[in-house]
Scaffold this motif. Structure first.
Motif, PDB file in Angstrom:
ATOM      1  N   ALA A   1      -5.173   6.807   0.706  1.00  0.00           N
ATOM      2  CA  ALA A   1      -6.133   5.737   0.443  1.00  0.00           C
ATOM      3  C   ALA A   1      -7.020   5.487   1.659  1.00  0.00           C
ATOM      4  O   ALA A   1      -6.618   5.701   2.806  1.00  0.00           O
ATOM      5  CB  ALA A   1      -5.410   4.440   0.092  1.00  0.00           C
TER       6      ALA A   1
ATOM      7  N   PRO B   1       0.812  -1.224   0.000  1.00  0.00           N
ATOM      8  CA  PRO B   1       0.000   0.000   0.000  1.00  0.00           C
ATOM      9  C   PRO B   1       0.840   1.266   0.000  1.00  0.00           C
ATOM     10  O   PRO B   1       1.983   1.290   0.452  1.00  0.00           O
ATOM     11  CB  PRO B   1      -0.802  -0.102   1.302  1.00  0.00           C
ATOM     12  CG  PRO B   1      -0.658  -1.519   1.756  1.00  0.00           C
ATOM     13  CD  PRO B   1       0.681  -1.967   1.248  1.00  0.00           C
TER      14      PRO B   1
ATOM     15  N   THR C   1      -2.125   5.314   3.698  1.00  0.00           N
ATOM     16  CA  THR C   1      -3.484   4.843   3.956  1.00  0.00           C
ATOM     17  C   THR C   1      -3.969   5.407   5.281  1.00  0.00           C
ATOM     18  O   THR C   1      -3.214   5.454   6.265  1.00  0.00           O
ATOM     19  CB  THR C   1      -3.527   3.304   3.988  1.00  0.00           C
ATOM     20  OG1 THR C   1      -2.931   2.802   2.782  1.00  0.00           O
ATOM     21  CG2 THR C   1      -4.951   2.791   4.086  1.00  0.00           C
TER      22      THR C   1
END
Length: 244
Positions: free
Chosen positions: A210, A180, A183
């Motif tokens: 995100a 990722p 986030t």
């Protein structure tokens, strides 16, 4: 539902990406083993799943304790999907890094997934099927000040993904990584702060942070038979940050 009849264990699933992954896997039909150190938060995750018609149970575990880790593996039983998500996220310049935090990070981010996988994968191999998804970070590909220990452990986890794929995939067990970008999780916000996370988000091609659910969707894909021809891969879910 595509995961009906399968059991999934998600470590660190009482919050953030792990929690959203547990919810999504359950919504796809899997029976989910929720794991973490906080029983109250674990109970809330289980309740959220069952209220939506899914199946879940909570097993408390401290993954830095090998006895607790072994207990988790035994209590979980045979699993079809393992998501190695639990991690600690220390932030410190190398010259300020203390030994205790260093050791704790290695124990949580490397030793725990290593020995949990070793405990659970034989049953997958015996069945000739299984999916292991490791959670890494974009910081394995770009240098980020203050994340030396965290990024090093996650780079090691990506290396394990490739080795495990070579070892297990001939027997039908796929192993992949999701990496990722920034986030919006409690762990990230507590380390970077709201402004710091937003600044990192602006460096991505999409210009934002995100939501945990967006990362969990990638995990669900890799766990499912839709990704039947993918193994040994690291999928960047970082809004293009490491692509340019």
């Amino acid at each position: 539902m595509e995961l009906t009849g399968k059991t999934a264990l998600v470590t660190g699933s009482t919050g953030g990406i792990g929690r959203e992954t547990a919810l999504l896997l359950a919504s796809a039909g899997a029976s989910v083993v929720v794991s973490g150190r906080d029983a109250e938060r674990g109970a809330r995750t289980v309740q959220s799943i069952t209220e939506q018609g899914g199946r879940a149970r909570f097993i408390a575990a401290d993954l830095t304790d090998l006895d607790s880790l072994r207990g988790l593996a035994e209590a979980a039983g045979d699993v079809d999907i393992l998501v190695n998500n639990a991690a600690v996220f220390p932030g410190a310049p190398t010259t300020d890094q203390d030994v205790a935090s260093f050791d704790s990070t290695l124990a949580t981010n490397i030793r725990a997934p290593y020995f949990l996988t070793a405990a659970l994968v034989p049953a997958m191999i015996a069945k000739g099927a299984g999916s292991i998804v490791n959670i890494s970070t974009m910081a394995t590909r770009i240098g980020m000040p203050g994340l030396s220990v965290y990024s090093a452990t996650k780079a090691a986890l990506e290396s394990l993904t490739r080795t495990w794929a070579a070892e297990f995939s001939p027997a039908g067990v796929r192993v992949n990584t999701v990496a990722p970008g920034p986030t919006r999780t409690d762990m990230v916000l507590s380390t970077m702060g709201e402004d710091g996370a937003a600044q990192v988000g602006k460096t991505t091609l999409l210009g934002r942070v995100a939501a945990p659910r967006e990362i969990a969707e990638v995990v669900l894909f890799l766990a499912s038979d839709r990704a039947a021809y993918i193994t040994g891969a690291t999928i960047a879910a970082d809004a293009g940050r490491t692509a340019v």
